[in-house]
Design an enzyme around this catalytic site. Structure first.
Site, PDB file in Angstrom:
ATOM      1  N   HIS A   1       0.778  -1.248   0.000  1.00  0.00           N
ATOM      2  CA  HIS A   1       0.000   0.000   0.000  1.00  0.00           C
ATOM      3  C   HIS A   1       0.815   1.308   0.000  1.00  0.00           C
ATOM      4  O   HIS A   1       0.733   2.089   0.936  1.00  0.00           O
ATOM      5  CB  HIS A   1      -1.011   0.018   1.153  1.00  0.00           C
ATOM      6  CG  HIS A   1      -0.507  -0.418   2.513  1.00  0.00           C
ATOM      7  ND1 HIS A   1       0.604   0.117   3.119  1.00  0.00           N
ATOM      8  CD2 HIS A   1      -0.999  -1.342   3.382  1.00  0.00           C
ATOM      9  CE1 HIS A   1       0.766  -0.453   4.304  1.00  0.00           C
ATOM     10  NE2 HIS A   1      -0.183  -1.348   4.490  1.00  0.00           N
TER      11      HIS A   1
ATOM     12  N   ASP B   1      -6.193  -4.139   0.480  1.00  0.00           N
ATOM     13  CA  ASP B   1      -6.000  -3.914   1.914  1.00  0.00           C
ATOM     14  C   ASP B   1      -7.351  -3.926   2.636  1.00  0.00           C
ATOM     15  O   ASP B   1      -7.589  -3.138   3.559  1.00  0.00           O
ATOM     16  CB  ASP B   1      -5.242  -2.605   2.193  1.00  0.00           C
ATOM     17  CG  ASP B   1      -4.719  -2.551   3.636  1.00  0.00           C
ATOM     18  OD1 ASP B   1      -4.830  -3.566   4.352  1.00  0.00           O
ATOM     19  OD2 ASP B   1      -4.221  -1.482   4.047  1.00  0.00           O
TER      20      ASP B   1
ATOM     21  N   PHE C   1      -7.998   1.827  12.306  1.00  0.00           N
ATOM     22  CA  PHE C   1      -7.593   2.141  10.931  1.00  0.00           C
ATOM     23  C   PHE C   1      -8.104   1.044   9.999  1.00  0.00           C
ATOM     24  O   PHE C   1      -7.933  -0.138  10.301  1.00  0.00           O
ATOM     25  CB  PHE C   1      -6.071   2.156  10.817  1.00  0.00           C
ATOM     26  CG  PHE C   1      -5.383   3.339  11.435  1.00  0.00           C
ATOM     27  CD1 PHE C   1      -5.262   4.531  10.732  1.00  0.00           C
ATOM     28  CD2 PHE C   1      -4.816   3.266  12.718  1.00  0.00           C
ATOM     29  CE1 PHE C   1      -4.588   5.622  11.278  1.00  0.00           C
ATOM     30  CE2 PHE C   1      -4.143   4.347  13.274  1.00  0.00           C
ATOM     31  CZ  PHE C   1      -4.035   5.531  12.560  1.00  0.00           C
TER      32      PHE C   1
HETATM   33  O1  DOR Z   1      -5.690   0.637   7.786  1.00  0.00           O
HETATM   34  C1  DOR Z   1      -5.123  -0.405   8.000  1.00  0.00           C
HETATM   35  N1  DOR Z   1      -5.756  -1.444   8.584  1.00  0.00           N
HETATM   36  N2  DOR Z   1      -3.820  -0.517   7.683  1.00  0.00           N
HETATM   37  C2  DOR Z   1      -3.101  -1.577   8.035  1.00  0.00           C
HETATM   38  O2  DOR Z   1      -1.931  -1.624   7.724  1.00  0.00           O
HETATM   39  C3  DOR Z   1      -3.701  -2.668   8.837  1.00  0.00           C
HETATM   40  C4  DOR Z   1      -5.159  -2.722   8.645  1.00  0.00           C
HETATM   41  C5  DOR Z   1      -5.859  -3.601   9.659  1.00  0.00           C
HETATM   42  O3  DOR Z   1      -5.392  -4.717   9.914  1.00  0.00           O
HETATM   43  O4  DOR Z   1      -6.913  -3.199  10.146  1.00  0.00           O
END
Ligand code: DOR
Length: 438
Positions: free
Chosen positions: A233, A315, A333
């Protein structure tokens, strides 16, 4: 003998330069013929006139959350989301609980995947034991168990010395290291891109250098060890610059970009750039790396169009409602993206910024080559005769509204809710079996 004939579709397979209106025949789970009147006498027929017929899409970066985080997603709900999104092969990341850092956990996962049977799941195992960044996992044992790559994704490999060692092992094993490039001392406490939107909203920013410094570090170690490195990413113009430089020097590197980093920008967190009346502080747009300004997204689009960025990866990061329905600072996130990825990326084609052929390449043979997956599954990402019978049929013009409540994924966390996208997966065939049909 089980056979399916797909009639009259626009067959697009960039791996073979195939771009024709024809029929496609699948026999006993494998591609048997492509051409006029292929499988004229077959009983199971799918009429694909006016539709695109593609190699099953391949996503080399998704989070299926099992074992241990089943409140976010299970292999079954993730697999359903994948096939609705047109994916027939996904690589799952090891940030589960426990993490995928031992042969028994990899074998357990493979067992669950074959029970579900909807999609091919190729596991990415941890680089370090427990993803703790202290000592290397047993990469040889993990490779023997079926890991196709190694990553501590969600986190970078904490110690440069360990990343170096991992790349040395990778070069012996012939498997790539997938690095989540983030300098944690630079990103610490940040919740979105460091820029005017973060200032306006009073949120702590993550500077582009947090990613770029880590990209540079990883490239230096890759150059020195000769181990295969894949950058997860990437999201900034600076990272694209490092990538181009590394490739020009013949360093064995590849990179992916997500649909959201190509198509969305940080303004969406201010309620702009999404649907009219979009949410202020929309936690569904909180993702790591963060959504960036237009110039960064444009640099990623240009690099994708030219092939400097090898592929698109979702992702897909599903989270529960509770983990997103909270203060921006506290929210998890991640974006749930398997079910919107193709349609969101098709907007780049509709805008004339990326050719259709290049986009499909970046979602089929591109990711296969980036991680060397054809060595595990010959013919993957292609419609070559003898390849797995994985086919995705798409109506490129069909408009639909993103309604997260209708997602198969448990993760309803998308900033695209309410948005109308153009291009819809209408049928997904995995190993000669229809696994999704509208
Ligand atoms: O936004 C994200 N969520 N970035 C990551 O690198 C990990 C991921 C997660 O596992 O939720």
């Amino acid at each position: 003998m089980s056979s399916i004939a797909i009639r009259g579709g626009h067959i697009l397979d960039p791996s073979q330069g195939l771009d024709i209106v024809a029929d496609l025949l699948i026999v006993e789970g494998r591609i048997a013929a492509v051409g006029p009147d292929a499988g004229a006498d077959v009983r199971e027929v799918i009429d694909a006139s006016g539709l695109l017929v593609l190699p099953g899409l391949v996503d080399i970066h998704c989070h299926l959350r099992e074992p241990g985080l089943e409140h976010k997603e299970t292999i079954e709900t993730g697999a359903l989301a994948a096939v609705r999104g047109g994916f027939t092969t996904v690589c799952c990341m090891p940030n589960t609980e426990p993490p995928l850092d031992s042969a028994p956990t990899i074998r357990w996962l493979q067992g669950r995947v074959s029970q579900v049977g909807l999609v091919r799941v190729l596991p990415i195992a941890c680089v370090t034991r427990g993803r703790r960044g202290k000592e290397l996992a047993d990469l040889i044992e993990l490779a023997e168990a079926g890991a196709v790559a190694f990553s501590d994704d969600g986190e970078p490999v904490a110690e440069p010395q360990l990343l170096r060692l991992a790349l040395q092992y990778a070069s012996v094993l012939g498997l790539p290291i997938v690095e989540h490039c983030e300098d944690k001392s630079l990103s610490a406490g940040g919740v979105m891109h460091e820029g005017w939107v973060a200032t306006r909203l009073g949120l702590k920013g993550i500077p582009p250098a947090a990613e770029e410094a880590a990209v540079a570090r990883a490239i230096a170690l890759c150059a020195e060890t000769g181990g295969r490195l894949h950058l997860a990413h990437i999201s900034t113009a600076g990272s694209v610059g490092w990538l181009r430089l590394a490739k020009a020097q013949g360093i064995p590197i590849s990179a992916e970009v997500t649909p959201h980093h190509l198509c969305l920008t940080h303004e969406i967190i201010m309620g702009e750039g999404g649907v009219p009346g979009g949410l202020l502080y929309d936690t569904n747009a909180k993702v790591n790396p963060p959504l960036r300004p237009r110039a960064d997204a444009d640099a990623c689009v240009a690099a994708l169009a030219e092939g400097a960025i090898d592929c698109i990866a979702t992702d897909h990061a599903p989270h529960s409602v509770e983990e997103k329905l909270c203060e921006f600072d506290l929210a998890a996130f991640g974006i749930s993206s398997l079910e919107t990825a193709l349609a969101l990326c098709l907007s780049l084609v509709h805008q004339g910024r990326v050719s259709l052929g290049r986009l499909i390449e970046a979602m089929t043979i591109g990711p296969v080559r980036a991680l060397g997956l054809h060595r595990h599954v010959p013919g993957l990402g292609t419609l070559a005769v003898g390849a797995p019978g994985d086919v995705t049929i798409v109506d490129p013009e069909r408009e639909w509204r993103v309604e997260p409540d209708c997602f198969a994924s448990k993760g309803k966390n998308t900033p695209l809710a309410g948005r109308t996208l153009r291009g819809k997966v209408v049928c997904t065939i995995y190993g000669g079996k229809v696994v999704w049909k509208e």
